[in-house]
Design a protein around this motif. Structure first.
Motif, PDB file in Angstrom:
ATOM      1  N   ASN A 592       0.759  -1.187   0.064  1.00 11.93           N
ATOM      2  CA  ASN A 592      -0.083  -0.027   0.010  1.00 11.93           C
ATOM      3  C   ASN A 592       0.929   1.291  -0.022  1.00 11.93           C
ATOM      4  O   ASN A 592       0.555   2.045  -0.647  1.00 11.93           O
ATOM      5  CB  ASN A 592      -0.790   0.200   1.199  1.00 11.93           C
ATOM      6  CG  ASN A 592      -2.123  -0.941   1.135  1.00 11.93           C
ATOM      7  OD1 ASN A 592      -2.415  -1.373   0.055  1.00 11.93           O
ATOM      8  ND2 ASN A 592      -2.607  -1.539   2.100  1.00 11.93           N
ATOM      9  N   GLU A 596       0.976   4.043  -2.995  1.00 13.75           N
ATOM     10  CA  GLU A 596       0.699   5.695  -2.569  1.00 13.75           C
ATOM     11  C   GLU A 596       1.821   6.506  -2.994  1.00 13.75           C
ATOM     12  O   GLU A 596       1.781   7.599  -3.799  1.00 13.75           O
ATOM     13  CB  GLU A 596       0.504   5.723  -1.362  1.00 13.75           C
ATOM     14  CG  GLU A 596      -1.075   5.171  -0.872  1.00 13.75           C
ATOM     15  CD  GLU A 596      -2.044   5.756  -1.582  1.00 13.75           C
ATOM     16  OE1 GLU A 596      -3.144   5.219  -1.641  1.00 13.75           O
ATOM     17  OE2 GLU A 596      -2.171   7.020  -1.805  1.00 13.75           O
ATOM     18  N   LEU A 615       1.323  13.034   1.409  1.00 18.12           N
ATOM     19  CA  LEU A 615       0.670  11.699   1.812  1.00 18.12           C
ATOM     20  C   LEU A 615      -0.241  12.292   3.085  1.00 18.12           C
ATOM     21  O   LEU A 615      -1.509  11.880   3.030  1.00 18.12           O
ATOM     22  CB  LEU A 615       1.233  10.567   2.120  1.00 18.12           C
ATOM     23  CG  LEU A 615       2.130   9.836   0.965  1.00 18.12           C
ATOM     24  CD1 LEU A 615       3.180   8.880   1.473  1.00 18.12           C
ATOM     25  CD2 LEU A 615       1.073   9.092   0.004  1.00 18.12           C
ATOM     26  N   THR A 620      -3.383  10.234   4.127  1.00 17.29           N
ATOM     27  CA  THR A 620      -2.799   8.919   4.398  1.00 17.29           C
ATOM     28  C   THR A 620      -1.322   8.997   5.362  1.00 17.29           C
ATOM     29  O   THR A 620      -0.447   9.718   4.667  1.00 17.29           O
ATOM     30  CB  THR A 620      -2.194   8.402   3.025  1.00 17.29           C
ATOM     31  OG1 THR A 620      -3.494   8.135   2.206  1.00 17.29           O
ATOM     32  CG2 THR A 620      -1.861   7.059   3.306  1.00 17.29           C
TER      33      THR A 620
END
Length: 660
Positions: A592, A596, A615, A620
């Motif tokens: 993941n 990203e 991010l 995130t």
């Protein structure tokens, strides 16, 4: 049936002596039963025909506990044999002499008795184990038992044990129906010259006066600020221990003299009397005090024609307690800790009791310090007490303090409790879940009334203290199990802050590690990094700190898994990620992060810090360490190129294919 006599003494060292005397006098005609009083609460029900006590203040509790409603109560009135005072009479007028005694009651009683017996050539300085400058004093007087060997004292004068008054012996003889000839013969063998003993009722009056003096000094010692007690003739009647500690003087030398015999007391008095009863006194070390003059009767009923001069320290504006941590000292990046600190800041400016819950090592005391430092009480004391470190009785005396002679081994001068010492500030009760049910009742009353009553004392004092508690146990479970009272829990838990364990906020590991490693650039090999970020840290930040300190001890800038303590190296060897689900979860997390990062780099080339910020703005959140690891993996796969220095990291064509 023989007469039953119960005798109550306050000092263990006197019991054996007076038991022997009474049995020698009354032989086997009377049953003598001796009792040691270590506190009013220690008196248990008893039966006696005659009750002898050494203090009038204890007579009422004894009457309540005596099972014989017809019992006679007599003040034993132990006094001084005037025929044993020749050595004192021979001392030059004005001589200073230590009067060694059990406590301040006996000291004052003895001084007044000696004065009544004509000893006016000696200035006695009471001594019962307290701090005292003995410079210039080389003579000490004691009564029957030499309890101290004091440096600088080269002459000791023994004036003998205090004797039981002949009046008391005659009264017991009458109650036991013994012949007067028998009693008079015993008295003549016991007392050298009865004419040199004060009248019994004068002895009782001296005893009552001494108890009043004791109450007066006890009152002063339970006042928080340095305090002087004087009468209308400006004679110094007492000074408290706080005054001694603040100004480093021997208060015993001042008692009984006029206030103007001391330059210090004269200046303090002038500061308030010249300004209508309130003024400012500045000491030689630059400290400032607000001096307030009040009638002693405004503090306690019965103190007539006496004046109290109280000194309150004037604090420098915005002065803070340097020993406290601040919120800025709580190292974190996680959202969960942000929320805890946000709530703590909100409640810091209130006086609510706060309960901090969290596992051992999560930083509960650090948070408590920070709350205090951000509060309006920051200029006043912060006192931490570990409730799990004391037995029940010791915890009570530590928190509430005790009066002199309250129990065997107690300081003769008594001791101020932590709750009173924290007056104006904050007390932190760590491991509150370890407090006994009995202690919970006492603390609950304190939380409701904000009053402290020292062990063995009848004086109740109001204190202004903010309470913060901490525990590492499940309090609700403890309530259901009966180890925590429900009313106590509800009183504590109105404001509860929970610090999550480190395993639930792994993003805090990196900043904590940097803080613990300190200055310098350290390189951690992949195996060590992997361990530090995947270990569950059951000891939380405290365990992580210990591990970091161990690693640092090797003095290397290149830190490896081989630098870990042995118990951790064994975990790595065995493989601490043992379950397939753990391994799968870690692989999914890594994937993941990589996806990203690739998505961000597809739009713009950027450095590691830029990736962290981008991010985060998208909601995130990955730690800088996790991003650094992911970048290394992506580089090895050929999906990105990592620039040097200020050059940005860019996605490759192969990397773009992975997104598609």
């Amino acid at each position: 049936m023989k007469l039953k006599v119960a005798v109550f003494f306050f000092y263990e060292e006197t019991i054996h002596y007076y038991t022997t005397i009474l049995k020698q006098i009354f032989e086997d005609y009377v049953d003598i039963e001796m009792h040691l009083v270590v506190g009013i609460d220690s008196i248990v029900p008893f039966y006696a025909d005659v009750v002898l006590n050494t203090g009038t203040f204890v007579e009422q509790p004894l009457r309540q506990k005596c099972l014989n409603s017809k019992a006679k109560f007599i003040n034993i009135s132990v006094t001084i044999d005037g025929s044993c005072l020749d050595e004192l009479r021979e001392l030059p007028r004005g001589s200073e002499c230590l009067l060694v005694s059990c406590d301040n009651i006996y000291s004052w009683n003895t001084m007044v008795t000696l004065e009544q017996l004509g000893i006016d050539n000696v200035k006695f300085i009471p001594y019962f184990g307290q701090k005292l400058d003995l410079n210039g004093i080389n003579i000490a007087t004691y009564m029957g038992i030499k309890t101290y060997d004091l440096e600088g004292i080269n002459r000791y004068i023994d004036i003998g044990w205090r004797i039981i008054h002949p009046y008391v012996i005659r009264r017991i003889g009458e109650e036991a129906n013994l012949s007067s000839d028998f009693i008079e013969n015993k008295i003549s063998n016991y007392v050298k010259d009865e004419s040199k003993i004060l009248d019994y009722w004068k002895c009782v009056m001296i005893s009552k006066t001494s108890e009043f003096i004791k109450d007066r000094l006890e009152l002063l010692d339970f006042l928080e600020n340095p305090t002087i007690l004087i009468n209308e003739q400006m004679m110094v009647l007492g000074l408290n221990e706080s005054f001694r500690d603040e100004f480093h003087i021997d208060i015993e030398r001042m008692i009984g003299n006029t206030l103007f015999c001391s330059a210090l007391l004269t200046e303090i008095n002038a500061a308030c009397t010249e300004n209508g009863g309130t003024g400012i006194y500045q000491s030689t070390n630059g400290r400032q005090y607000q001096v307030v003059l009040k009638p002693a009767g405004s503090y306690v009923v019965g103190f007539y024609n006496q004046i109290i001069i109280e000194l309150k320290r004037v604090l420098i504006k915005d002065q803070s307690n340097e020993s406290c941590y601040r919120f800025k000292d709580i190292v974190h990046e996680s959202e969960s800790m942000n929320r805890v600190i946000e709530l703590a800041r909100h409640f810091a400016n209130t006086d609510y009791t706060i309960l901090i819950e969290g596992e051992s090592g999560t930083g509960k005391e650090l948070l408590a310090h920070s709350i205090h430092a951000a509060s309006k009480r920051s200029s006043w004391p912060f006192i931490a007490v570990n409730c799990g470190a004391f037995s029940e009785t010791l915890l009570e005396s530590e928190l509430f303090g005790y009066a002199g002679g309250a129990f065997t081994g107690a300081l003769r001068t008594g001791k101020k409790g932590m709750l009173e010492a924290a007056n104006g500030g904050t007390i932190f009760l760590d491991e509150i879940g370890e407090a006994s049910l009995k202690m919970q009742v006492k603390l609950l009353r304190f939380l409701q009334e904000k009053e402290v009553k020292p062990v063995g004392s009848n004086i109740v004092k109001n204190v202004d203290v903010r309470v913060i508690c901490a525990t590492n146990i499940d309090m609700e479970k403890a309530v259901s199990e009966g180890t925590i009272r429900d009313d106590f829990f509800y009183r504590l838990s109105a404001v509860t802050l929970f610090i999550p364990p480190l395993r639930e906020r792994k993003e805090d590991i990196d900043p904590l590690l940097r803080s613990f490693l300190g200055c310098g650039t350290y390189h951690l090999d992949e195996k060590l990094q992997n361990f530090l970020h995947n270990w569950n840290w059951p000891g939380n930040a405290r365990e992580l700190k210990g591990c970091a300190e161990y690693i640092l001890s090797f003095g290397s800038m290149f830190l490896k898994s081989s630098h870990l303590p042995e118990r951790y190296r064994k975990k790595i060897t065995k493989g601490f990620l043992t379950s397939e689900s753990d391994k799968t979860s870690c692989l999914e997390k890594e994937k993941n992060i990589e996806i990203e990062i690739l998505k961000c780099l597809e739009k713009n080339s950027m450095g590691r810090r830029g990736l962290v910020n981008t991010l985060s703005s998208k909601g995130t959140k990955f730690s800088e360490y996790a991003i650094r690891q992911a970048l290394e993996n992506l580089k090895e796969k050929g999906w990105i190129t990592i620039g040097r220095g200020r050059e940005a990291t860019m996605i490759t064509e192969e990397g773009k294919k992975q997104i598609q």
